[in-house]
Design an enzyme around this catalytic site. Structure first.
Site, PDB file in Angstrom:
ATOM      1  N   SER A  38       1.371  -0.615   4.899  1.00  0.00           N
ATOM      2  CA  SER A  38       1.010  -0.194   3.537  1.00  0.00           C
ATOM      3  C   SER A  38      -0.441   0.241   3.412  1.00  0.00           C
ATOM      4  CB  SER A  38       1.293  -1.334   2.548  1.00  0.00           C
ATOM      5  OG  SER A  38       0.497  -2.472   2.847  1.00  0.00           O
ATOM      6  N   SER A 107       3.680  -5.089   9.462  1.00  0.00           N
ATOM      7  CA  SER A 107       2.870  -5.561   8.337  1.00  0.00           C
ATOM      8  C   SER A 107       3.721  -5.638   7.067  1.00  0.00           C
ATOM      9  CB  SER A 107       1.661  -4.637   8.172  1.00  0.00           C
ATOM     10  OG  SER A 107       0.711  -5.167   7.302  1.00  0.00           O
ATOM     11  N   PHE A 108       3.410  -4.846   6.059  1.00  0.00           N
ATOM     12  CA  PHE A 108       4.248  -4.698   4.874  1.00  0.00           C
ATOM     13  C   PHE A 108       5.681  -4.374   5.280  1.00  0.00           C
ATOM     14  CE2 PHE A 108       5.910  -0.869   2.717  1.00  0.00           C
ATOM     15  CZ  PHE A 108       6.198  -1.335   1.444  1.00  0.00           C
ATOM     16  N   ASP A 228      -6.291 -10.033  14.591  1.00  0.00           N
ATOM     17  CA  ASP A 228      -5.867  -9.357  13.360  1.00  0.00           C
ATOM     18  C   ASP A 228      -6.651  -9.906  12.164  1.00  0.00           C
ATOM     19  OD1 ASP A 228      -4.465  -8.281  11.167  1.00  0.00           O
ATOM     20  OD2 ASP A 228      -2.548  -8.360  12.222  1.00  0.00           O
ATOM     21  N   HIS A 256      -4.986  -5.278  14.021  1.00  0.00           N
ATOM     22  CA  HIS A 256      -3.763  -5.063  13.254  1.00  0.00           C
ATOM     23  C   HIS A 256      -2.968  -3.855  13.758  1.00  0.00           C
ATOM     24  CE1 HIS A 256      -1.191  -5.956   9.898  1.00  0.00           C
ATOM     25  NE2 HIS A 256      -1.359  -4.777   9.338  1.00  0.00           N
TER      26      HIS A 256
END
Length: 296
Positions: A38, A107-108, A228, A256
């Site tokens: 995101s 992630s998202f 991260d 990340h």
């Protein structure tokens, strides 16, 4: 006369869950759905450009721009929440007539993949969660900065420094490209509507219930970068504890951007994990194959 340059972020188009959807499709074999993160200006291509060609040697790889991101339609009045995004992903599988797929979420996108597997377990084969949200955690300064982005080249450069452990991956050209992507018409407006302050509530809104995660039957690969600064490593440890049929791989010297910072190793790890699925699933019965009758 020279032709206009082709934008690699624009792929194919299909209507999924009523939304005109930009997506990429490469390769042949078992379908693998890649769900991006995101970050501001993100698209499926920006997120998965190094992963797609590597996985495509073994699988049918599908990478959409989720609604609100990239070059997918942003319908007026759309509600950006877990229900909408899961429904959009499911709608894409339906539109492509895919009954079951491996799901890889970043992630998202990891939170979406997790929710999709919980809500529609029969549609998911194996699950890969990379730097994933989807469990409760305290909002990090890194994620707060990502979701609170206000467009400028300098702000984008600062975000890229947060994303990457290896600063050699971050340069002015990349910051300029991602900045320009973040200011295309409608992009920042949609992005600002998704995660307004206070942002801890959006971390919580993306989390699936612990009981539901513990009940997941899917073989799951959990991948995380040790350094991260956006999604904490503790998320991966929580997922590894809660998902019974899981394995965890932590990349050292990695932020990340596992799929970019360790592109070859990440694709090999994921590809080998997904390829195992064919071996451990029962083969469908051939109606013409003679069968032994049970002994009475």
């Amino acid at each position: 006369m020279s032709s206009a340059p082709v934008n690699p972020e624009i792929g194919l188009n299909i209507v999924a869950a009523g939304i005109s959807t930009n997506y990429h499709e490469v390769g042949h074999g078992d379908p693998v759905l890649l769900i991006h993160g995101s970050g501001p200006g993100v698209s499926a291509w920006a997120n998965w450009r190094l992963t797609m060609p590597r996985l495509a040697t073994r699988f049918r790889v599908i990478a959409p721009d989720m609604v609100g991101f990239g070059f997918t339609e942003r319908p007026t009045g759309v509600r950006y929440d877990l229900d909408t995004w899961v429904g959009h992903a499911l709608g894409l599988l339906d539109a492509l007539r895919i009954d079951r797929a491996h799901i890889v979420g970043n992630s998202f996108g990891g939170a979406l993949a997790l929710a999709l597997a919980i809500r529609h377990p029969q549609r998911v084969r194996r699950l890969v969660l990379m730097g994933a949200a989807g469990v409760p955690f305290t909002l990090t300064p890194g994620l707060d900065a990502v979701w609170g982005y206000q467009p400028s080249v300098e702000a984008m450069r600062r975000l890229l420094d947060i994303f990457a452990y290896d600063r050699r991956l971050v340069n002015d050209e990349l910051a300029e490209l991602r900045y320009r992507a973040s200011i295309r018409p409608g992009v920042q407006e949609a992005f600002a509507a998704m995660f307004p302050a206070p942002r801890q509530r959006w971390v919580d809104a993306l989390a699936s219930p612990e009981e539901a995660i513990r009940a997941l039957p899917h073989e799951t690969l959990i991948v995380h970068g040790r350094e991260d600064r956006v999604i904490p490593l503790s998320n991966a440890l929580t997922l590894a504890r809660w998902i019974h049929r899981s394995q965890l791989h932590v990349f050292g010297r990695c932020g990340h951007w596992t799929q970019i910072e360790h592109a070859e190793r990440f694709a090999t790890l994921v590809g080998d994990f997904l390829a195992e699925a064919s071996a451990d699933e029962p083969r469908p019965l051939d109606p013409h194959e003679p069968r032994m009758e049970p002994l009475l």
